[in-house]
Design an enzyme around this catalytic site. Structure first.
Site: not given
Ligand code: G3P
Length: 226
Positions: A84
């Protein structure tokens, strides 16, 4: 559309893997930092043993040389590891260079369709538009998925898959599928919520109550031997 789990928590991965719905797992440095006990390599290797699908491990270097070095090391841990990298110009270079070595990349932190297009042109295996974080800016995150899907559809040479990330609630999952995402990566608690419905609970309760009233007369078949 396939479902990945967005976590580095081994308990959550073990549990969701039992349900037979998981096609992969995504991690990021924040999710990794939340877990204690095992180191990064051990955690990724363990996840690869639990789920037979793409497992994203995120680089932490800011320059292409560093990302390539980290990515080559990650990819040597297991054939299912996906590297990634952030959606930066350095990240694009890393995708192209890792691609030359047959190493697949997930371009993350995608917030507009051009970032997704550039990642695809560099050879990304998947791109990760962050639906929830776009919603947080009072902009429709699902529109971003629709736009990327439409652009990719127009170019038959693009094989990059759209991985809807930053999924915050169950509607995000169904809407990502309808918008053209190939994959949604979801937190464990969102997957649990998907399966909760008061009518399912009520219906199941009443089926079993009715059954038990006449259970003695309703012989169940004997278990089949393996
Ligand atoms: O895969 C990316 C994700 O983990 C981000 O999620 O909820 O931190 O915006 P969030």
């Amino acid at each position: 559309m396939k479902i990945y789990l967005d976590t580095a928590n081994l308990g959550e991965i073990r549990e969701a893997a039992r349900w037979g719905i998981l096609s992969g797992v995504t991690t990021n440095p924040s999710l990794m930092a939340r877990e204690t006990g095992a180191g990064f390599e051990e955690t990724i290797r363990t996840i690869c043993g639990l789920v037979d699908g793409p497992i994203s491990a995120e680089t932490v270097s800011e320059d292409a040389d560093g990302m390539v070095a980290e990515g080559r090391a990650f990819a040597a841990w297991h054939r299912n590891v996906i590297v990634k990298v952030p959606s930066t110009t350095e990240g694009l270079e890393a995708v192209a260079r890792l691609g030359e070595r047959g190493i697949r990349c997930n371009v993350t932190l995608v917030f507009n369709a051009n970032q997704a297009l550039m990642a695809a042109l560099a050879g990304a295996f998947v791109v990760s538009p962050f639906v929830g974080r776009v919603d947080d800016m009072s902009v429709d995150g699902m529109e971003l998925i629709r736009e990327i899907a439409a652009i990719f559809e127009l170019d038959p040479d693009i094989r990059t898959q759209i991985l809807a990330a930053s999924i915050r609630h169950p509607r995000h999952i169904a809407e990502s599928a309808l918008a053209g995402a190939h994959i949604a990566t979801c937190p464990y608690k969102v997957l649990l919520k998907c399966m909760q419905h008061p009518l399912t609970d009520r219906g199941q309760r009443s089926f079993l109550e009715d059954w038990r009233k006449r259970e003695a007369e309703m012989a169940l078949p004997a278990a089949v031997d393996d």
